[in-house]
Design a protein around this motif. Structure first.
Motif, mmCIF file in Angstrom:
data_model
loop_
_atom_site.group_PDB
_atom_site.id
_atom_site.type_symbol
_atom_site.label_atom_id
_atom_site.label_comp_id
_atom_site.label_asym_id
_atom_site.label_seq_id
_atom_site.Cartn_x
_atom_site.Cartn_y
_atom_site.Cartn_z
ATOM 1 N N ASN A 277 -3.094 6.350 11.208
ATOM 2 C CA ASN A 277 -3.850 6.267 9.954
ATOM 3 C C ASN A 277 -5.290 6.706 10.142
ATOM 4 O O ASN A 277 -5.817 6.702 11.257
ATOM 5 C CB ASN A 277 -3.875 4.809 9.461
ATOM 6 C CG ASN A 277 -2.514 4.306 9.034
ATOM 7 O OD1 ASN A 277 -1.989 4.740 8.021
ATOM 8 N ND2 ASN A 277 -1.933 3.405 9.818
ATOM 9 N N PHE A 286 -3.910 -0.258 3.749
ATOM 10 C CA PHE A 286 -2.895 0.626 4.342
ATOM 11 C C PHE A 286 -1.460 0.152 4.108
ATOM 12 O O PHE A 286 -0.551 0.622 4.757
ATOM 13 C CB PHE A 286 -3.233 0.855 5.815
ATOM 14 C CG PHE A 286 -4.497 1.672 5.963
ATOM 15 C CD1 PHE A 286 -4.437 3.052 6.015
ATOM 16 C CD2 PHE A 286 -5.742 1.060 5.955
ATOM 17 C CE1 PHE A 286 -5.583 3.822 6.081
ATOM 18 C CE2 PHE A 286 -6.907 1.819 6.021
ATOM 19 C CZ PHE A 286 -6.831 3.197 6.086
ATOM 20 N N GLY A 287 -1.272 -0.799 3.194
ATOM 21 C CA GLY A 287 0.063 -1.032 2.645
ATOM 22 C C GLY A 287 0.797 -2.288 3.060
ATOM 23 O O GLY A 287 1.574 -2.822 2.281
HETATM 24 CA CA LIG Z 1 0.752 1.615 6.405
#
Ligand SMILES: [Ca+2]
Ligand SMILES: [Ca+2]
Length: 426
Positions: A277, A286-287
């Motif tokens: 990332n 970032f999820g």
């Molecule tokens: Ca992620």
């Protein structure tokens, strides 16, 4: 569900345990490309990661210069490269930090009576001369960073600072007591081990992993990268939605933070991908635990994401379960020009995949016009994983670039620090 819960608990216990604790999964004759887990991906449509990352380097080994050392003789690297042992006999060596004078500091992932090492090389012969055990009573001191003459050490819940460390080495392990810089980090052991670095902003970046395989943590400090002033003040959230990063570096030109993230377990062999990332700025998400890779929803938490959420996908979805740990931009002068600006990633290797994967050093070649897109993801060094026997002869953890442009690589399974150097083949 009960079985799943038991497996989750077992996974948690294993991932908290020491270096050698590995599930030995049953053999299954299955080969899956690392990023095929990501059928929805179109962000990397031109990206040749899959085939390249699995490209076997058989036949590409530099046999003339291959070391006879049993610790390195099986490691395959491209022509011109050589792998030597810089230090061995270390207990679970993990993060590396190099001082300007060339002292290599090594953290360890040892839960009780954890050690920190310092390795010197006064005669400059490319082999460590002396290994000092500068601490032997710490709790999982995985993270080390060198800054202004001091060594910063990250235990699970606190950051310590050993001032003027290089003048104290000969007193090891009875150094002056360290300064406790910050002791406000959670004490949860699950993903509690830390990787720390100083950024170009002079702040210390400290990740805090998710205290679980997958969960919605009850405090925002979990599943994050934090940062703080070097005296421990102004601890703040830098990035969130990160399951567990154990490796990051700052781009030499853009100064942006790039980091690996380890995907969750127990969704099968091939999802979700590990991730490379880029945090272009503070405040990005970032999820985790809602989305993985390029928008793959988590089966439990995927529907719980707030509608206004803005998750940033990885620049490169890496192989599932490869356990991408340390990463570095190559800015040395020793390797050929094609390696300039590449990212080297230490992939520790899987523990819960039916057929093991990872356990190698990969190379990401960025598009040098954008510095944000990857053109290739391929194997640089491999051979630690014996696929026939499903055994590891070693497991790469972290990478630093030495002053002369060689790479130092730690291996927590073999207890070794390797030095990877290049000489143009004649
Ligand atoms: Ca992620
Ligand atoms: Ca030496």
């Amino acid at each position: 569900m009960r079985l799943l819960r038991l497996l989750t608990i077992a996974a948690a216990i294993l991932s908290m345990s020491g270096c050698q604790s590995l599930i030995q999964p049953p053999l299954q004759p299955q080969v899956v490309l690392p990023t095929s887990a990501n059928p929805n991906s179109n962000a990397n449509a031109n990206f040749s990661a899959n085939a390249n990352a699995n490209k076997n380097l058989n036949g590409n080994i530099n046999t003339e210069e291959a070391s006879k050392d049993p610790l390195t003789s099986f490691i395959k690297v491209p022509p011109g490269f050589t792998v030597d042992v810089y230090a061995k006999g270390l207990e679970c060596p993990r993060q590396l930090a190099l001082s300007p004078k060339g002292t290599l500091f090594v953290g360890t992932k040892i839960n009780q009576n954890g050690k920190v090492y310092a390795i010197t090389n006064k005669n400059k012969d490319n082999v460590g001369d002396q290994v000092f055990t500068i601490a032997d009573n710490l709790k999982c001191p995985n993270g080390v960073a060198f800054h202004d003459g001091a060594l910063y050490v990250a235990e699970i819940n606190r950051i310590l600072r050993y001032d003027d460390i290089e003048s104290q080495l000969s007193n090891s392990p009875k150094l002056a007591p360290p300064v406790v810089v910050n002791n406000q980090f959670p004490s949860e052991g699950h993903h509690g081990w830390k990787y720390i670095r100083f950024g170009p902003d002079n702040k210390l970046y400290v990740p805090v992993g998710a205290p679980c395989n997958v969960c919605e943590p009850d405090k925002s400090i979990f599943a994050s990268i934090m940062r703080m002033n070097k005296d421990g003040s102004n601890l703040e959230l830098f990035a969130s939605g990160i399951r567990n990063t154990v490796g990051f570096d700052f781009h030499p030109q853009t100064k942006q933070l790039w980091f690996t993230d380890n995907g969750r377990d127990l969704l099968g062999d091939d999802i979700p991908p590990d991730e490379l990332n880029c945090a272009e700025r503070a405040g990005m998400n970032f999820g985790f635990p809602y989305r993985y890779g390029n928008n793959i929803p988590d089966p439990i938490f995927g529907g719980k994401a707030k509608t206004e959420s803005n998750f940033t996908p990885p620049v490169v979805p890496l192989g599932a379960h490869v356990a991408a740990l340390g990463m570095r931009f190559y800015n040395g002068k020793q390797f050929p020009s094609a390696y300039q600006g590449n990212i080297f990633i230490a992939e520790h290797g899987s523990w819960n995949r039916s057929k093991k994967t990872g356990c190698r050093i990969t190379r990401v070649i960025l598009d040098d016009t954008t510095n944000k897109k990857a053109n290739k993801y391929e194997v640089f060094a491999e051979g630690w994983l014996n696929q026939d026997k499903q055994e590891y002869a070693g497991r790469p953890v972290d990478i630093v670039v030495a002053d002369d442009g060689a790479l130092f690589v730690s291996d927590d399974s073999a207890g070794v620090i390797y030095r990877i150097s290049y000489k143009k083949p004649i």
